[in-house]
Design an enzyme around this catalytic site. Sequence first.
Site, PDB file in Angstrom:
ATOM      1  N   VAL B  86       0.830  -1.208   0.000  1.00 19.69           N
ATOM      2  CA  VAL B  86       0.000   0.000   0.000  1.00 19.69           C
ATOM      3  C   VAL B  86       0.867   1.262   0.000  1.00 19.69           C
ATOM      4  O   VAL B  86       0.498   2.275  -0.603  1.00 19.69           O
ATOM      5  CB  VAL B  86      -1.003   0.002   1.182  1.00 19.69           C
ATOM      6  N   ASP B 163      -7.021  -1.726   5.414  1.00 20.62           N
ATOM      7  CA  ASP B 163      -7.189  -2.586   6.581  1.00 20.62           C
ATOM      8  C   ASP B 163      -6.022  -3.542   6.704  1.00 20.62           C
ATOM      9  O   ASP B 163      -5.377  -3.884   5.722  1.00 20.62           O
ATOM     10  CB  ASP B 163      -8.461  -3.421   6.439  1.00 20.62           C
ATOM     11  N   GLY B 305      -5.748  -6.647   0.336  1.00 20.94           N
ATOM     12  CA  GLY B 305      -6.179  -5.729   1.371  1.00 20.94           C
ATOM     13  C   GLY B 305      -5.188  -4.589   1.516  1.00 20.94           C
ATOM     14  O   GLY B 305      -4.536  -4.202   0.546  1.00 20.94           O
ATOM     15  N   GLU B 306      -5.094  -4.039   2.727  1.00 14.46           N
ATOM     16  CA  GLU B 306      -4.210  -2.898   3.059  1.00 14.46           C
ATOM     17  C   GLU B 306      -4.723  -1.590   2.462  1.00 14.46           C
ATOM     18  O   GLU B 306      -4.143  -0.535   2.694  1.00 14.46           O
ATOM     19  CB  GLU B 306      -2.778  -3.081   2.537  1.00 14.46           C
ATOM     20  N   GLY B 307      -5.735  -1.644   1.581  1.00 14.26           N
ATOM     21  CA  GLY B 307      -6.145  -0.503   0.782  1.00 14.26           C
ATOM     22  C   GLY B 307      -5.549  -0.538  -0.614  1.00 14.26           C
ATOM     23  O   GLY B 307      -5.764   0.384  -1.403  1.00 14.26           O
TER      24      GLY B 307
END
Lengths: 338, 338
Positions: B86, B163, B305-307
């Site tokens: 990210v 997240d 994830g992570e954005g």
Amino acid sequence: ADQPAMAAARELQGRLTKPAGSLGALEELSVRLAGVAGTCPPPLPAPAAVAVFAGDHGVHAQGVSPWPQEVTAQMVANFLAGGAVVNAFARQAGAEVTVVDVGVATPPPAGDGLIEANVRRGTRDMTVEPALTRDEARAAVETGIRVAEQLLAGGAACLLTGDMGIANTTPAAALIAAFTGCTAEEATGRGTGIDDATHAHKITVVRAALDRHAPDPDDPLGVLASVGGLEHAALAGFILAAAAHRVPVIIDGVIAASGALAAAAFAPDAVAAMVAGHLSVEPGAAVALSHLGLEPLLDLGMRLGEGSGAVLALPVVAAAVRVLHEVATFDSAGVSEK
Amino acid sequence: ADQPAMAAARELQGRLTKPAGSLGALEELSVRLAGVAGTCPPPLPAPAAVAVFAGDHGVHAQGVSPWPQEVTAQMVANFLAGGAVVNAFARQAGAEVTVVDVGVATPPPAGDGLIEANVRRGTRDMTVEPALTRDEARAAVETGIRVAEQLLAGGAACLLTGDMGIANTTPAAALIAAFTGCTAEEATGRGTGIDDATHAHKITVVRAALDRHAPDPDDPLGVLASVGGLEHAALAGFILAAAAHRVPVIIDGVIAASGALAAAAFAPDAVAAMVAGHLSVEPGAAVALSHLGLEPLLDLGMRLGEGSGAVLALPVVAAAVRVLHEVATFDSAGVSEK
């Protein structure tokens, strides 16, 4: 493509702080780009340069487009003024726009960012004679090569294909049918948005050109001459030059895909350097990309051309490469593995 | 959403120098964003801020993930050091990364870019008791609201959801089943990549939690408390705050989508501000986006994830808005219409 560089990229992807495979298509793209460059990590695709090749089409006389032919030259002026979609997208993505008159019917005014390389002021009508002579087609291919080499000499690390030409989806459909063996129906779409009757007519026009010339897919210059366009031929050369210089080239929509088929017919290895930016709504685009074995990065229902879909994909390509440059490994970051 | 602003955006799209509709999903996106902002053109989504909400999960004890729980805190440190995917994507897209400890099991070291807002050091195991009390769930939602308002006060014109939380696809699946009515099988995927046996077990874990708590979709706080996670609850608040301030919020993957369902349950109008960045491989993501009526911009087989998927979509969102700001009209550019 360089196999050791690809293996190194695959191995590196497995050590970065993320679950293996969790970046999906971006991981395979990063591996392909390592193979193109012959090094891992491959260079970031910056600076990036999009070349918009503009040309007109004799087949416009057959009523395949509702737009007047003069729009090609008007849009060239719009590109030079920075007012078209490709300009806005290029400012967003940090790409430089160069416009190439390779076949516009009326001479565009000189302007910053214009390369005047007109081979012929529009093609002939392919339904009654070959669109181009072989010499003209060759000159257009060579123009594409020359433009690519000029941009690479200027420092470009990634090339993007752009095009402008009222009626140019008609020769694109004929090229795609000729190179892939699909039917005129399968290759021919609605271009900028035509009604059912015009679409049906456009299919008969494409079929008539294919029937008249029976182009041989093993003779790409002959295919480009009989049923092609000057911007399509130039794009083939542009793509070939990128591949020869081991620089990735992002393919835009159906026009670029038809040029990519010609490039692959000239030199099958050139496919390794091609990145399909997006899936155009034009049905021929999917046929061509599938024939080339390319998966498009974006699918947003676009059908504009100009290079818009290629430029929109540029940040995705850059992100894929950036992962290999910047993401920490499990070891270096002290992150536990499963 | 502001109907006159949307009508103005639609009308402007029709006057720009391109065939009507040729930008596909980007045109409708530009119209939606005009509706969110209540003005045409809507503001460019810059600067953009991604908040990565991190939390741990009691249900990890059920063996739903092969990764040790400590990875959540280790990845927080990786985010703060700039070494995660990210971070690389955010540097590419020009977004700022903020990390929020809303529920990590072990206190992360302080660092630039960390907001310490821990509500509880990990949820309880939802298969044996509610994951959170209602007060804890409310505190997490309020943390998300507070973080969004802090980023907006700092000038952010676009928020992006991120997240981190080992095992957090398990509560996401339970939330998606609770809010949409789909089955545990339909909502539960392989997360970071689990084998068939673990996947089958994970489905039984999700089903057991749903059976135990029978969460009521009309009580979103109760759903978040019984089968949610602290980062999921915080994302719901983050999204609600973006919508309340008429700022677009780009939804990442399945965790964000589950938070978006909670946000929509609290305030159905919040959906107008949501932009689905990409389609995660996790099956629950498609279920949730379909329930919300959102079409994802990207579909690249990602499941990190992570954005990451939200940040990857940011340049596409920016390009869509930029068209309304910068592209010439047929009149202004002197381009003929069909």
